[in-house]
Design an enzyme around this catalytic site. Structure first.
Site, short mmCIF file in Angstrom:
data_model
loop_
_atom_site.label_atom_id
_atom_site.label_comp_id
_atom_site.label_asym_id
_atom_site.label_seq_id
_atom_site.Cartn_x
_atom_site.Cartn_y
_atom_site.Cartn_z
N ARG A 55 0.75 -1.19 -0.32
CA ARG A 55 0.18 -0.32 0.13
C ARG A 55 0.55 1.33 0.07
O ARG A 55 0.35 1.69 -0.69
CB ARG A 55 -1.03 0.48 1.46
CG ARG A 55 -2.58 1.12 0.98
CD ARG A 55 -3.88 0.23 2.12
NE ARG A 55 -2.92 0.50 3.44
CZ ARG A 55 -3.14 -0.09 4.55
NH1 ARG A 55 -3.27 -1.22 4.40
NH2 ARG A 55 -2.01 0.14 5.53
N TYR A 108 -16.91 20.10 -11.67
CA TYR A 108 -17.42 19.24 -12.14
C TYR A 108 -18.08 18.90 -11.35
O TYR A 108 -18.37 18.84 -10.17
CB TYR A 108 -15.74 18.30 -12.23
CG TYR A 108 -16.05 16.87 -12.49
CD1 TYR A 108 -16.54 16.34 -13.45
CD2 TYR A 108 -15.77 15.86 -11.48
CE1 TYR A 108 -16.15 14.95 -13.92
CE2 TYR A 108 -15.32 14.06 -12.29
CZ TYR A 108 -16.06 14.10 -12.99
OH TYR A 108 -16.38 12.77 -12.99
N ASP A 180 -8.17 21.52 -10.01
CA ASP A 180 -8.94 20.34 -10.58
C ASP A 180 -8.05 20.79 -12.10
O ASP A 180 -8.29 21.62 -12.58
CB ASP A 180 -9.59 20.58 -10.70
CG ASP A 180 -10.12 19.01 -11.76
OD1 ASP A 180 -9.33 18.44 -12.76
OD2 ASP A 180 -11.25 17.87 -11.61
N LYS A 205 -8.24 11.13 -17.87
CA LYS A 205 -8.34 11.57 -19.39
C LYS A 205 -6.74 11.73 -20.27
O LYS A 205 -6.22 10.55 -20.32
CB LYS A 205 -8.84 13.15 -19.38
CG LYS A 205 -10.21 12.92 -17.67
CD LYS A 205 -11.17 12.62 -18.52
CE LYS A 205 -11.87 12.35 -17.44
NZ LYS A 205 -12.88 13.09 -16.42
C1 LIG Z 1 -13.68 13.16 -15.49
C2 LIG Z 1 -13.25 14.26 -14.44
C3 LIG Z 1 -12.95 13.80 -13.26
C4 LIG Z 1 -13.02 11.97 -12.48
O1 LIG Z 1 -12.36 12.09 -12.84
P1 LIG Z 1 -12.72 10.26 -13.38
O2 LIG Z 1 -10.97 9.44 -12.89
O3 LIG Z 1 -13.73 9.65 -14.10
O4 LIG Z 1 -13.03 9.93 -11.74
C5 LIG Z 1 -12.49 14.76 -11.96
N1 LIG Z 1 -12.52 16.24 -12.53
C6 LIG Z 1 -12.51 16.32 -13.97
C7 LIG Z 1 -13.08 17.86 -14.66
C8 LIG Z 1 -13.01 15.61 -15.34
O5 LIG Z 1 -13.36 15.14 -16.10
#
Ligand SMILES: *Cc1c(COP(=O)(O)O)cnc(C)c1O
Length: 390
Positions: A55, A108, A180, A205
């Site tokens: 971990r 988001y 973010d 992404k």
């Molecule tokens: C997709 C996304 C997330 C969440 O990511 P996951 O891997 O799907 O949990 C957070 N912030 C933004 C801007 C996103 O596009």
């Protein structure tokens, strides 16, 4: 070194790779300590990327963490099972019962849900602020405000935030600034050069980049590192080595991919802007996108994700548009090689300062790596169906 060179070499220290070009994928829960002295040494160095227990990470984790921290320009980085888990870990590591959180109104959607449910239940109060508020955010800071959370450009509606001005105000009151930075990926925005303390990536992404794994990262500056590290450990966050391996592979081509996404998206966006039924193309590189001047000042470029609104129409027309696209698939997420289209029906309800009541239906596009001329042909078919359904 220039960015492309860093991207090829990040995380490839010989201590992780040995004689291999790539980092081995360790599948390991248990780490063997040969002697009591070895065990004591591992305990003493536990926070310094040494093998102790699965971990706490293996060289697969350590190399990836090092790569992301270097490319984001921060002190160190941790990995999480997905982007939303990373957002949750960041907030839970820095907020306590009775604290106040300033959250950008264009965040988001699932982050908003987290604030309105789990954080609320824990006694953490959230105030949503206008994404175009810059230095004025200082007026919203309360004695118990601990975190200002940003996301730039805003989710779906693409408003670009004045991160340096917000950071300056926050730091006058010892408030931690989080971003973010998923749209900014590892190429388009350097968070730590603009005053951010903590940068979160949905690595799902552009970092993974091929829509085949989910992963999140948090990179911090030195000041906030231990608080994130300790709290994330207490909460049990880790990520699977195979997923990290896919993300590490994604890093090697991220600049090449993002440049192509950028070029193709701009071509599609410019074409869309000329269509008679399109009202507004919300792309940070266009002068009519809110915050465009700040994007020009602070960002290194753009990626494949932007939105547009129709001048008029209704749900049936949007349905006809989406159902008749062939190359643009309908699906959440983005940042992979494929093009995606998605309509967001809840915008008009969800946000407090809601100028979106004044605009027509909105569609978000992710422009993938297909030939943009084919994508334009696909959209032409969709727009014709939209018009016929109006
Ligand atoms: C997709 C996304 C997330 C969440 O990511 P996951 O891997 O799907 O949990 C957070 N912030 C933004 C801007 C996103 O596009």
């Amino acid at each position: 070194m220039k960015k492309d060179t860093k991207i090829v070499n990040a995380g490839r220290d010989k201590k992780w790779t040995g004689k291999s070009v790539t980092v081995p994928v360790y599948h390991s829960s248990t780490i063997i300590h040969d002697t009591v002295a070895d065990l004591k040494w591992a305990i003493k160095n536990i926070k310094n990327k040494v093998m102790y227990y699965g971990r706490r990470g293996t060289p697969t984790h350590f190399a990836f963490r090092e790569a992301v921290a270097e490319l984001e320009g921060g002190h160190d980085c941790l990995v999480y099972p997905c982007g939303l888990a990373a957002i949750n870990a960041a907030l839970m590591s820095f907020l306590s019962s009775g604290d106040h959180l300033l959250m950008v109104d264009t965040v988001y959607g699932p982050t908003r849900a987290l604030c309105n449910t789990v954080l609320k239940r824990m006694g953490i109060e959230t105030t949503y602020y206008d994404p175009l508020t810059g230095a004025n955010i200082i007026e919203l800071i309360q004695p118990n405000t601990k975190v200002i959370f940003t996301e730039s450009p805003g989710s779906v509606t693409m408003e670009v935030q004045d991160i340096p001005a917000i950071s300056k105000a926050a730091h006058q009151h010892d408030v931690v600034v989080m971003i973010d930075n998923t749209w900014g990926n590892l190429i388009c925005f350097n968070p730590f050069e603009h005053g951010v303390d903590i940068s979160i990536q949905a690595a799902t992404k552009y970092i993974v980049g091929h829509s085949d794994a989910m992963l999140g990262t948090i990179t911090t500056n030195e000041k906030n590192w231990l608080q994130l590290y300790d709290n994330s450990y207490y909460m049990g966050y880790t990520a699977a080595p195979d997923d990290i391996n896919l993300a590490m592979r994604g890093i090697r081509t991220i600049n090449t991919r993002v440049k192509q996404h950028e070029e193709s998206a701009l071509k599609v966006a410019r074409w869309l802007r000329e269509q008679d039924i399109v009202e507004l193309v919300l792309h940070p590189a266009f002068s009519d996108c809110p915050g465009h001047e700040i994007w020009k000042r602070d960002f290194n470029g753009s990626c494949g994700l932007f939105s547009f609104t129709f001048k008029e129409g209704h749900d049936d027309a949007i349905t006809a548009f989406l159902d008749n696209l062939e190359l643009f698939k309908m699906g959440f997420s983005w940042g992979g090689f494929e093009s995606l289209a998605m309509s967001f029906y809840n915008l008009k309800k969800e946000r407090f300062g809601n100028q979106w009541n004044n605009y027509g239906p909105l569609v978000r596009l992710h422009v993938g790596l297909e030939d943009p001329d084919d994508l334009i042909n696909d959209l032409t078919v969709g727009l014709n169906h939209y018009k016929n359904a109006m």
